[in-house]
Design an enzyme around this catalytic site. Structure first.
Site, short mmCIF file in Angstrom:
data_model
loop_
_atom_site.label_atom_id
_atom_site.label_comp_id
_atom_site.label_asym_id
_atom_site.label_seq_id
_atom_site.Cartn_x
_atom_site.Cartn_y
_atom_site.Cartn_z
CE LYS A 58 -2.66 -1.55 3.44
NZ LYS A 58 -3.75 -1.68 4.44
CD GLN A 102 -2.76 -4.25 7.02
OE1 GLN A 102 -2.56 -3.21 6.42
NE2 GLN A 102 -3.46 -5.23 6.50
CG ASP A 125 -9.88 -0.04 5.33
OD1 ASP A 125 -10.60 -0.29 4.33
OD2 ASP A 125 -9.14 -0.89 5.85
#
Length: 287
Positions: A58, A102, A125
């Site tokens: 990413k 994450q 996200d």
């Protein structure tokens, strides 16, 4: 498998490239208007090799579109309080426009408490309960990037959702549950299944669209797929293996995502695009 028919494959890479190009254009517009660079902070707790590799990938994509990325790696023994304090510092920094923690975090972390620390405007996200609520209600939101990417992929391949029966296998708050809600909001009839669902093969056989997000390699068998069904494999397991037995399911499916090269590239591109949108809103730039 030999002699795959390209027309049956839902290749996510062309859509991902276009989405990344759109993100690059947004970065340029924001920089021209404000001098600021859209910045995404990625917090990694522990040293899970797959998570480390995914976070670094990413970061590379951020560089490709001109974004700035900040990687914060915390030891596996990090406490919930320490993680929350790190997220708060990022939340208070006006130079940070998006925050991603994450997945997965260590079991010792209070996941809900930590993720709820991310402010809504920086939750690019879709990790917070508030953002999930907006997704469920069909309100403007930054949805979790994997289900958002899957919806984009279904649109790309002109899959008819209105009235279709979609079966989602997996009920995680960042994939299965928002996926089901987004499909419902697109007027599909949705069955959300999980590890305790009874007669799962029979339910899957009734599906026009199958989304596999269970986290088990080749869990969905070819004999479960109705002829002509669309199969989306959101799984990624060791050895580049998805949650669907691809070779067996390919025979019956009208469309199917490969692993790798299907959902994954679109997920990452969606994250960067949503991060640019968040930066634009925070900086007052219309995109």
């Amino acid at each position: 498998m030999q002699n795959l028919n390209p027309a049956k494959l839902m290749d996510g890479r062309p859509l991902a490239r276009r989405t990344l190009e759109l993100a690059r254009q947004k970065v340029e517009k924001i920089r021209a208007a404000t001098g600021a660079v859209p910045t995404l902070a990625m917090v990694l707790v522990g040293d899970n090799p797959a998570s480390v590799a995914y976070a670094r990938m990413k970061q590379r994509r951020c560089e490709e579109v001109g974004m700035r990325s900040i990687g914060i790696e915390l030891p596996a023994g990090t406490t919930t309080e320490e993680l929350i304090e790190q997220i708060r510092r990022l939340a208070e920094d006006p130079g940070i426009h998006g925050i991603v923690v994450q997945h997965p975090v260590p079991a010792s972390i209070d996941r809900h408490a930590a993720f709820d620390t991310i402010p809504l405007e920086k939750d690019v996200d879709g990790a917070t309960p508030a953002m999930l609520g907006r997704v469920v209600l069909g309100m403007p939101a930054y949805p979790p990037c994997t289900p958002a990417g899957i919806m984009a992929l279904l649109r790309e391949y002109r899959v008819e959702l209105d009235g279709a029966h979609a079966v989602v296998i997996g009920r995680s708050p960042i994939l299965g549950r928002p996926m089901a809600s987004m499909l419902v909001n697109a007027h599909a009839t949705v069955t959300l299944c999980h590890s305790r669902t009874r007669s799962l093969p029979d339910i899957v056989r009734s599906a026009d669209i199958v989304v596999a997000a269970v986290g088990r390699p080749r869990f969905v068998e070819g004999g479960w797929i109705k002829p002509g069904a669309v199969v989306v494999d959101a799984g990624y397991n060791e050895g580049n293996i998805g949650d669907v037995d691809f070779e067996a399911a390919y025979e019956s499916a009208s469309l199917i995502t490969p692993v790798p090269g299907g959902v994954g590239p679109v997920t990452v591109a969606t994250l960067l695009n949503q991060s640019c949108d968040a930066a634009g809103r925070q900086l007052g730039v219309a995109l």
